[in-house]
Design a protein around this motif. Structure first.
Motif, PDB file in Angstrom:
ATOM      1  N   TYR A   1       0.872  -1.169   0.000  1.00 49.00           N
ATOM      2  CA  TYR A   1       0.000   0.000   0.000  1.00 49.00           C
ATOM      3  C   TYR A   1       0.904   1.212   0.000  1.00 49.00           C
ATOM      4  O   TYR A   1       2.123   1.097   0.197  1.00 49.00           O
ATOM      5  CB  TYR A   1      -0.950  -0.011   1.215  1.00 49.00           C
ATOM      6  N   HIS A   2       0.323   2.379  -0.267  1.00 50.77           N
ATOM      7  CA  HIS A   2       1.181   3.570  -0.339  1.00 50.77           C
ATOM      8  C   HIS A   2       1.271   4.271   1.008  1.00 50.77           C
ATOM      9  O   HIS A   2       2.343   4.497   1.529  1.00 50.77           O
ATOM     10  CB  HIS A   2       0.694   4.542  -1.423  1.00 50.77           C
ATOM     11  N   GLY A   3       0.148   4.649   1.583  1.00 51.86           N
ATOM     12  CA  GLY A   3       0.145   5.370   2.859  1.00 51.86           C
ATOM     13  C   GLY A   3      -0.172   6.843   2.685  1.00 51.86           C
ATOM     14  O   GLY A   3      -0.849   7.441   3.508  1.00 51.86           O
ATOM     15  N   GLU A   4       0.298   7.424   1.612  1.00 48.23           N
ATOM     16  CA  GLU A   4      -0.009   8.845   1.360  1.00 48.23           C
ATOM     17  C   GLU A   4      -0.082   9.099  -0.151  1.00 48.23           C
ATOM     18  O   GLU A   4       0.697   9.872  -0.707  1.00 48.23           O
ATOM     19  CB  GLU A   4       1.049   9.744   1.998  1.00 48.23           C
ATOM     20  N   PRO A   5      -1.027   8.399  -0.817  1.00 47.13           N
ATOM     21  CA  PRO A   5      -1.078   8.549  -2.273  1.00 47.13           C
ATOM     22  C   PRO A   5      -1.762   9.854  -2.685  1.00 47.13           C
ATOM     23  O   PRO A   5      -2.964   9.905  -2.883  1.00 47.13           O
ATOM     24  CB  PRO A   5      -1.892   7.332  -2.733  1.00 47.13           C
ATOM     25  N   THR A   6      -0.987  10.903  -2.808  1.00 48.51           N
ATOM     26  CA  THR A   6      -1.541  12.180  -3.254  1.00 48.51           C
ATOM     27  C   THR A   6      -0.937  12.507  -4.629  1.00 48.51           C
ATOM     28  O   THR A   6       0.034  11.883  -5.044  1.00 48.51           O
ATOM     29  CB  THR A   6      -1.190  13.328  -2.284  1.00 48.51           C
ATOM     30  N   THR A   7      -1.516  13.512  -5.265  1.00 49.34           N
ATOM     31  CA  THR A   7      -1.020  13.880  -6.599  1.00 49.34           C
ATOM     32  C   THR A   7       0.366  14.530  -6.535  1.00 49.34           C
ATOM     33  O   THR A   7       0.967  14.803  -7.567  1.00 49.34           O
ATOM     34  CB  THR A   7      -2.010  14.838  -7.305  1.00 49.34           C
ATOM     35  N   GLN A   8       0.855  14.792  -5.330  1.00 44.38           N
ATOM     36  CA  GLN A   8       2.220  15.327  -5.171  1.00 44.38           C
ATOM     37  C   GLN A   8       3.230  14.194  -5.052  1.00 44.38           C
ATOM     38  O   GLN A   8       4.433  14.437  -5.074  1.00 44.38           O
ATOM     39  CB  GLN A   8       2.336  16.157  -3.883  1.00 44.38           C
TER      40      GLN A   8
END
Ligand SMILES: Nc1ncnc2c1ncn2[C@@H]1O[C@H](COP(=O)(O)OP(=O)(O)OP(=O)(O)O)[C@@H](O)[C@H]1O
Ligand SMILES: [Mg+2]
Length: 283
Positions: free
Chosen positions: A160-167
């Motif tokens: 999993y990512h944990g902080e999948p934002t467009t940044q």
């Protein structure tokens, strides 16, 4: 990118190339020294003597202060995720994830626990692509589809990512998507479905937040969420999410800070997502 080889940089070489003052200044200015990063880490370009440009991501000693406050706000908001405080674990996790998900990208740990190297990806963060007025709406929709599929790919590998934002994803000049910045973990006692739903929630909000107004790319927010969920494609996770729509929001301050241009849009996005999930359930 496969033709570029990353040299393992020795402690001596590294310390020669890295300005020691970088380790001391927690509020490093982006404008100086070709560096990027927001608060808790410093990213500096480093050349290997040949043609390749790599990045070195460093956690300054004072990271512990910002890391502590970041985790405190996460805790107070009921969020079940946290920034990895142990530097050794942080570096290893980022390097392992980068390599496993992007086999054509080189990444190496260094003798410093608080620094690792990664090949520089030639491209732009997706937030900037979505914000740009030189890219067509059709292209933006395509990029949205690609990043969401990228998240699905992460989940299919049981990560999993944990902080999948467009940044935290880069759209390369060749049109490929690279997910980066794996420094957040969810609490171990969460199930895989809970972790995936939280990732999906975060990415959905972050995509909505990239647009100042609803409808900017010719889709209203319901349609945009529809595009995101269709691209994700895993009915089981979506249906789990829809049945548990009141998950504590992940890192609300952080996601607002990184992904949204206005507070009103932030609340509008959360509200619309909740509405969408409720409708999904009654269908
Ligand atoms: N491999 C890479 N290639 C190109 N650009 C990169 C790469 N890694 C990071 N960047 C750039 O640096 C920015 C910050 O990197 P990253 O997301 O890894 O750090 P961060 O943890 O968000 O920083 P902070 O904690 O300080 O906010 C990214 O948004 C991206 O613009
Ligand atoms: Mg980041």
């Amino acid at each position: 990118m496969a033709d570029k080889k990353l040299r393992k940089v020795s402690l001596k070489e590294l310390s020669e190339k890295v300005d020691e003052s970088l380790f001391e200044n927690p509020m490093f200015k982006k404008e100086d020294n070709n560096s990027y990063g927001h608060f808790s880490s410093i990213i500096k370009e480093i050349r290997d003597g040949g043609e390749n440009t790599h990045l070195i991501k460093i956690r300054p000693p004072l990271f512990y202060l910002s890391g502590f406050f970041s985790n405190l706000t996460r805790f107070l908001s009921g969020t079940e995720s946290f920034k990895i405080m142990d530097n050794e674990r942080w570096g290893k996790r980022e390097v392992e994830h980068l390599k496993r998900l992007n086999p054509d990208i080189s990444a190496e740990t260094t003798p410093f626990d608080n620094a690792f190297l990664v090949e520089k990806i030639d491209g732009s963060v997706v937030f900037d692509i979505l914000d740009s007025n030189t890219i067509s709406n059709e292209k933006k929709k395509e990029v949205i589809g690609q990043i969401v599929k990228g998240l699905r790919n992460i989940h299919e590998k049981d990560l999993y990512h944990g902080e999948p934002t467009t940044q935290n994803c880069i759209y390369s000049k060749k049109g490929e998507i690279y997910w980066i910045d794996f420094e957040i973990e969810y609490h171990e006692d969460l199930t895989d479905d809970e972790k995936k739903s939280r990732d999906l929630e975060q990415l959905t909000l972050s995509i909505l937040g990239a647009f100042e107004e609803e409808g900017e790319i010719g889709l209203d927010d319901h349609e945009l969420i529809g595009l995101i969920f269709d691209s994700y494609g895993d009915e089981e996770t979506i249906s789990f999410f829809a049945n548990n729509p009141n998950l504590p929001l992940i890192g609300p301050y952080r996601i607002y800070q990184l992904s949204f241009k206005s507070g009103i849009r932030f609340y509008q996005a959360q509200y619309t997502l909740l509405e969408y999930l409720t409708e999904y359930n009654t269908e």
